[in-house]
Design a protein around this motif. Structure first.
Motif, PDB file in Angstrom:
ATOM      1  N   UNK A  15     -11.499   6.642  -5.997  1.00 13.10           N
ATOM      2  CA  UNK A  15     -11.490   7.384  -7.264  1.00 13.10           C
ATOM      3  C   UNK A  15     -10.262   6.989  -8.090  1.00 13.10           C
ATOM      4  N   UNK A  16     -10.438   6.992  -9.411  1.00 13.24           N
ATOM      5  CA  UNK A  16      -9.292   6.744 -10.290  1.00 13.24           C
ATOM      6  C   UNK A  16      -9.413   7.563 -11.561  1.00 13.24           C
ATOM      7  N   UNK A  17      -8.297   7.780 -12.219  1.00  9.71           N
ATOM      8  CA  UNK A  17      -8.346   8.511 -13.492  1.00  9.71           C
ATOM      9  C   UNK A  17      -7.171   8.139 -14.366  1.00  9.71           C
ATOM     10  N   UNK A  18      -7.302   8.486 -15.619  1.00  9.38           N
ATOM     11  CA  UNK A  18      -6.206   8.275 -16.575  1.00  9.38           C
ATOM     12  C   UNK A  18      -6.271   9.376 -17.630  1.00  9.38           C
ATOM     13  N   UNK A  19      -5.114   9.937 -17.934  1.00  9.03           N
ATOM     14  CA  UNK A  19      -5.007  10.872 -19.065  1.00  9.03           C
ATOM     15  C   UNK A  19      -3.827  10.445 -19.924  1.00  9.03           C
ATOM     16  N   UNK A  71      -7.230   0.322  -6.911  1.00 15.37           N
ATOM     17  CA  UNK A  71      -6.089   0.491  -5.997  1.00 15.37           C
ATOM     18  C   UNK A  71      -6.439   1.492  -4.909  1.00 15.37           C
ATOM     19  N   UNK A  72      -7.067   2.600  -5.311  1.00 15.16           N
ATOM     20  CA  UNK A  72      -7.416   3.640  -4.345  1.00 15.16           C
ATOM     21  C   UNK A  72      -8.361   3.099  -3.276  1.00 15.16           C
ATOM     22  N   UNK A  73      -9.302   2.243  -3.699  1.00 16.80           N
ATOM     23  CA  UNK A  73     -10.297   1.712  -2.767  1.00 16.80           C
ATOM     24  C   UNK A  73      -9.808   0.435  -2.075  1.00 16.80           C
ATOM     25  N   UNK A  74      -8.626  -0.052  -2.440  1.00 20.09           N
ATOM     26  CA  UNK A  74      -8.107  -1.340  -1.939  1.00 20.09           C
ATOM     27  C   UNK A  74      -9.118  -2.462  -2.180  1.00 20.09           C
ATOM     28  N   UNK A  75      -9.659  -2.510  -3.382  1.00 19.93           N
ATOM     29  CA  UNK A  75     -10.647  -3.530  -3.726  1.00 19.93           C
ATOM     30  C   UNK A  75     -10.047  -4.479  -4.759  1.00 19.93           C
ATOM     31  N   UNK A 288      -9.175  14.818  -5.860  1.00 15.84           N
ATOM     32  CA  UNK A 288      -9.175  13.954  -4.674  1.00 15.84           C
ATOM     33  C   UNK A 288      -7.738  13.519  -4.365  1.00 15.84           C
ATOM     34  N   UNK A 289      -7.038  13.088  -5.409  1.00 14.85           N
ATOM     35  CA  UNK A 289      -5.690  12.558  -5.185  1.00 14.85           C
ATOM     36  C   UNK A 289      -4.677  13.657  -4.899  1.00 14.85           C
ATOM     37  N   UNK A 290      -4.934  14.889  -5.356  1.00  9.36           N
ATOM     38  CA  UNK A 290      -3.958  15.927  -5.004  1.00  9.36           C
ATOM     39  C   UNK A 290      -4.382  16.713  -3.748  1.00  9.36           C
ATOM     40  N   UNK A 321      -8.430   7.168   4.450  1.00 16.14           N
ATOM     41  CA  UNK A 321      -7.688   6.115   5.152  1.00 16.14           C
ATOM     42  C   UNK A 321      -6.246   6.187   4.655  1.00 16.14           C
ATOM     43  N   UNK A 322      -5.308   5.433   5.277  1.00 16.24           N
ATOM     44  CA  UNK A 322      -3.907   5.521   4.850  1.00 16.24           C
ATOM     45  C   UNK A 322      -3.735   5.301   3.346  1.00 16.24           C
ATOM     46  N   UNK A 323      -4.532   4.388   2.738  1.00 11.09           N
ATOM     47  CA  UNK A 323      -4.344   4.153   1.305  1.00 11.09           C
ATOM     48  C   UNK A 323      -4.905   5.300   0.465  1.00 11.09           C
ATOM     49  N   UNK A 324      -5.617   6.224   1.131  1.00  8.41           N
ATOM     50  CA  UNK A 324      -6.096   7.407   0.423  1.00  8.41           C
ATOM     51  C   UNK A 324      -5.123   8.584   0.528  1.00  8.41           C
ATOM     52  N   UNK A 325      -3.906   8.319   0.964  1.00 10.81           N
ATOM     53  CA  UNK A 325      -2.924   9.409   0.977  1.00 10.81           C
ATOM     54  C   UNK A 325      -2.762   9.927  -0.436  1.00 10.81           C
ATOM     55  N   UNK A 326      -2.357  11.156  -0.560  1.00 12.65           N
ATOM     56  CA  UNK A 326      -2.266  11.755  -1.911  1.00 12.65           C
ATOM     57  C   UNK A 326      -1.316  10.961  -2.793  1.00 12.65           C
TER      58      UNK A 326
END
Ligand code: UT7
Length: 327
Positions: A15-19, A71-75, A288-290, A321-326
């Protein structure tokens, strides 16, 4: 003709977002039109929202959310072969926003398309990506919803300028051995075609607020139920409810009507306002990220609005997974 290739399913893996940095509170709006923080909070639940700079485009916000999801998905962006952007506020007709995102992120040669079904845009876009993956037309899809409603807002109309806001949300989807994105349940209501409008020549956001409000409280529950049934689940199975973030006074009664008020109910509208197509992925990504949304959570998505189009599906959130840490 050979039979279509058909893979078992697809899944969301990031997941990703921008504000935009600039926040506009209800107090700021009360300096522009005849309203109060109290009225806005009691009728909408909105406290603050983010508003883009004049030079910041729908594509800029989409690319930022897309980069976050990658980045979140390491793709690696080189692997993305489909980019879909849901938006109803892109300034240009062509190149489309997805093409601008591909350019900004340096994607190799993905299929690029924009879709416009207003507030239900993200659910439609995710459905198209799911089908493309399952039929072998795409392997890694970047699905984004991005809106700059501030550019089409009448800042002298207190009935609408209290609602609208800017932002973007994104997910990455890939193939999966078991389906983790359900087939979509979608449709439209032609009694409501003209209730939400951004029309030429003025291109200003207008709506029949009460009519939309009534539809959202009554018909939305029926269609959301159909989404769950079609996916082969029951209401008891749902862990997270993520409906279009139009108004807290719609989200809360809808959750109650579905009997999901004790589950995790996405209520990002309070901090983000109504960002049309972006509202579901933006809110989901933030939560998701928080850490407010757990891994492997069965999540009901349901979008409705301009058109009058609606769409919903179930997704299972990824493993943490580790890259999904908050972040
Ligand atoms: O994402 C697209 C889909 N859209 C939606 O989901 C929106 C759904 N609708 C709504 O969220 C609500 O209809 C609104 C929040 C837009 C409006 O709330 P409402 O309770 O339907 O208000 P209303 O338009 O019926 O207006 C009630 C009163 C009016 O005054 P009078 O005629 O009763 O004296 C309005 O002039 O409230 C007045 N009013 C305001 N007063 C203070 C309208 N806007 C404001 C305001 N501040 N910002």
């Amino acid at each position: 003709m050979k039979l279509l290739k058909s893979l078992a399913g697809s899944q969301v893996i990031g997941f990703g977002h921008y504000q935009p940095a600039n926040q506009m509170t209800n107090h700021d709006i009360a300096k522009m039109v005849d309203t109060t923080d109290k009225w806005i909070q009691s009728r909408t639940g909105i406290v603050t929202r983010h508003i883009a700079e004049q030079t910041e485009t729908v594509a800029d916000m989409a690319a930022a959310a897309g980069a976050h999801a990658l980045t979140d998905a390491s793709v690696d962006i080189n692997l993305v072969d489909l980019i879909i952007v849901a938006t109803t506020t892109a300034a240009d007709r062509t190149p489309n926003t997805a093409g601008r995102v591909a350019q900004a992120l340096g994607a190799l040669s993905p299929a690029i398309m924009d879709i416009n079904t207003a507030c239900s845009g993200f659910c439609h876009a995710l459905a198209i990506a799911d089908s493309a993956i399952r039929t072998g037309s795409a392997t890694v899809a970047l699905i984004i919803a991005s809106e700059k409603l501030s550019a089409v807002t009448d800042w002298t109309d207190r009935g609408t300028c209290i609602l609208t806001a800017d932002g973007a949300g994104a997910v990455i989807a890939t193939a999966s051995d078991t389906p983790r994105i359900s087939s979509v349940s979608w449709g439209s209501d032609n009694r409501m075609t003209d209730t939400v409008r951004i029309q030429a020549p003025g291109n200003r956001f207008e709506q029949d607020g009460q009519t939309v409000f009534r539809w959202a409280i009554s018909d939305a529950a029926k269609h959301a139920n159909r989404t769950i049934e079609q996916a082969g689940y029951t209401l008891d199975d749902i862990d997270v409810l993520a409906v279009h973030q139009a108004n807290l006074r719609i989200i809360e009664p809808l959750a109650k009507r579905l009997g999901l008020e004790h589950k995790i109910v996405l209520t990002d509208v309070s901090d983000s306002g109504n960002t049309s197509a972006a509202s579901i992925p933006l809110g989901l990504s933030k939560w998701w990220h928080n850490g407010k949304i757990p891994a492997d959570a069965l999540t009901l998505l349901f979008g409705f609005g301009g058109g009058f189009a609606y769409a919903g599906q179930l997704i299972r959130t990824p493993a943490r997974t580790p890259h999904h840490s908050n972040q």
